[in-house]
Design a protein around this motif. Structure first.
Motif, PDB file in Angstrom:
ATOM      1  N   ASP A 127     127.697  -7.271  77.896  1.00 42.90           N
ATOM      2  CA  ASP A 127     126.638  -6.820  76.984  1.00 42.90           C
ATOM      3  C   ASP A 127     125.289  -7.197  77.586  1.00 42.90           C
ATOM      4  OD1 ASP A 127     125.134  -5.981  74.900  1.00 42.90           O
ATOM      5  OD2 ASP A 127     125.785  -7.535  73.488  1.00 42.90           O
TER       6      ASP A 127
ATOM      7  N   ARG B   9     127.216   0.949  78.052  1.00 42.97           N
ATOM      8  CA  ARG B   9     128.255   0.320  77.239  1.00 42.97           C
ATOM      9  C   ARG B   9     129.616   0.924  77.597  1.00 42.97           C
ATOM     10  NH1 ARG B   9     124.166   1.090  73.092  1.00 42.97           N
ATOM     11  NH2 ARG B   9     123.421  -0.916  72.290  1.00 42.97           N
TER      12      ARG B   9
ATOM     13  N   ARG C  58     133.084   2.167  76.664  1.00 40.94           N
ATOM     14  CA  ARG C  58     133.604   2.661  75.393  1.00 40.94           C
ATOM     15  C   ARG C  58     135.048   3.147  75.454  1.00 40.94           C
ATOM     16  NH1 ARG C  58     130.300   0.500  71.694  1.00 40.94           N
ATOM     17  NH2 ARG C  58     128.235   1.455  71.598  1.00 40.94           N
TER      18      ARG C  58
ATOM     19  N   GLU D 295     141.729  -3.321  73.192  1.00 39.84           N
ATOM     20  CA  GLU D 295     141.302  -3.889  71.905  1.00 39.84           C
ATOM     21  C   GLU D 295     140.465  -5.143  72.090  1.00 39.84           C
ATOM     22  OE1 GLU D 295     144.951  -4.343  69.751  1.00 39.84           O
ATOM     23  OE2 GLU D 295     144.790  -2.337  68.850  1.00 39.84           O
ATOM     24  N   LYS D 296     140.816  -5.943  73.084  1.00 35.62           N
ATOM     25  CA  LYS D 296     140.044  -7.154  73.353  1.00 35.62           C
ATOM     26  C   LYS D 296     138.633  -6.832  73.824  1.00 35.62           C
ATOM     27  CE  LYS D 296     143.908 -10.202  74.582  1.00 35.62           C
ATOM     28  NZ  LYS D 296     144.562 -10.947  75.703  1.00 35.62           N
ATOM     29  N   ASN D 297     138.467  -5.658  74.413  1.00 37.26           N
ATOM     30  CA  ASN D 297     137.179  -5.309  75.014  1.00 37.26           C
ATOM     31  C   ASN D 297     136.455  -4.172  74.295  1.00 37.26           C
ATOM     32  OD1 ASN D 297     136.900  -6.875  77.769  1.00 37.26           O
ATOM     33  ND2 ASN D 297     139.057  -6.282  77.590  1.00 37.26           N
ATOM     34  N   GLY D 298     136.923  -3.826  73.115  1.00 37.17           N
ATOM     35  CA  GLY D 298     136.239  -2.808  72.328  1.00 37.17           C
ATOM     36  C   GLY D 298     136.324  -1.409  72.897  1.00 37.17           C
TER      37      GLY D 298
END
Length: 346
Positions: free
Chosen positions: A125, A131, A133, A162-165
């Protein structure tokens, strides 16, 4: 004698059952959600993939682009293999249309990506970076010899995502080939995907069309994106009817294509001047390497065409042969003889 066309499984012709279904299809305006045949196809596609809903679109490229545009905004980044169809053959559509940045990691020989490499590609971030995605998996993987990707890998990738969005999209153009090769279901293979696309016009033999499958909210957004891309068709039940036949009658015969590919590969592995990695012939694709001392693949393609067999060169010293309906074992034997003769002429 009719040419044996091994260029791609996209050259299949609609079956007589498909032609009858297309002629008799009940239709309506699909943009108004009034085409009953399209609705039946979408419901069937959702069931077979285990997703809530599905959307009929023009092509595999459109299906993948719709999903990328739904998962990512302008300036966002997606992670995908450096040999993937999305990266290699879809004209950079996500960048051209959606302003989405590609970040590639190497594909492994089995079509997967090393999960540590995927994790390392996720951006921190930081205002300097796009970003992260989305991560895309291709199954089967075209440029990795048509290798199928199993559900175990997908589960591990989903955990990382899931851990990394990240969302997970499966470019499942040939996902039914993967299911046949792995002796499992499409639903099992895409259980851990947020979205999946698959083609009707490859091994399934329909004349056109692909499906996007996901949850209901995603499909609602995908319908909007399809429209802005010019994919909102009207009485398209005439195409969807062939797709229904494909899902009902053609998916269960894909093992025949795989057996034909193996038959061809085993013959070519014995031919002088040619080599095939038999361990990598798992579905309907045979990648053949040509001894560079014999000349370029482009010359081999020309010599093979004169003998009634059509293929594509996929590299300076490599060609690809793809089996499909309605080719037979006898066609493979004839093709193998033509390969050996063409190699001798080089």
């Amino acid at each position: 004698m009719t040419a044996i066309d091994l260029r791609s499984d996209t050259v299949t012709q609609p079956t007589e059952a498909m032609r009858r279904a297309m002629a008799a299809a009940e239709v309506g305006d699909d943009v108004f959600k009034e085409d009953p045949t399209v609705r039946r196809l979408e419901e069937k596609a959702a069931r077979v993939t285990g997703k809530q809903e599905a959307l009929f679109v023009c092509s595999g490229t459109m299906a993948n682009l719709v999903c990328q545009l739904c998962h990512c905004g302008r300036g966002d980044e997606m992670i995908l293999g450096d040999q993937s169809h999305v990266f290699y053959y879809e004209q950079g559509g996500s960048a051209a249309v959606g302003g989405i940045h590609h970040r590639t990691v190497p594909n492994l020989p089995d079509g997967t990506m090393d999960l540590e490499a995927v994790a390392a590609a996720v951006r921190p971030d930081d205002v300097h970076f796009p970003r992260s995605r989305l991560v895309i998996v291709e199954n089967t993987h075209n440029r990795c010899s048509g290798m199928p990707v199993d559900a175990g890998y997908m589960g591990r990738l989903k955990e990382l995502a899931e851990k990394n969005g990240l969302a997970v999209h499966v470019d499942g153009a040939r996902i039914f080939n993967a299911a046949a090769a792995l002796e499992t279901t499409v639903e099992e293979l895409v259980r851990d995907a947020d979205s999946v696309s698959f083609c009707l016009s490859k091994g399934l033999g329909a004349p056109a069309g692909s499906l996007v499958c996901a949850d209901s909210d995603f499909i609602a957004e995908a319908r909007r994106v399809r429209k802005v891309l010019g994919g909102g068709m009207r009485q398209t039940g005439v195409l969807a009817a062939a797709g229904l036949v494909a899902l009902e009658e053609m998916k269960d015969r894909l093992a025949e294509d795989h057996a034909n590919a193996r038959r061809l590969a085993e013959a070519l592995a014995k031919a002088e001047g040619l080599s095939v990695d038999l361990e990598r012939v798992r579905t309907n694709m045979v990648y053949v390497n040509i001894d560079p001392r014999r000349g370029p693949a482009s010359r081999f393609v020309e010599l093979l065409a004169k003998r009634g067999v059509l293929v594509f060169a996929t590299g300076a010293e490599q060609i690809r042969a793809v089996t499909h309906h309605p080719l037979t074992g006898g066609d493979m034997d004839r093709a193998a003889r033509a390969f050996a003769a063409a190699a001798g002429d080089m």
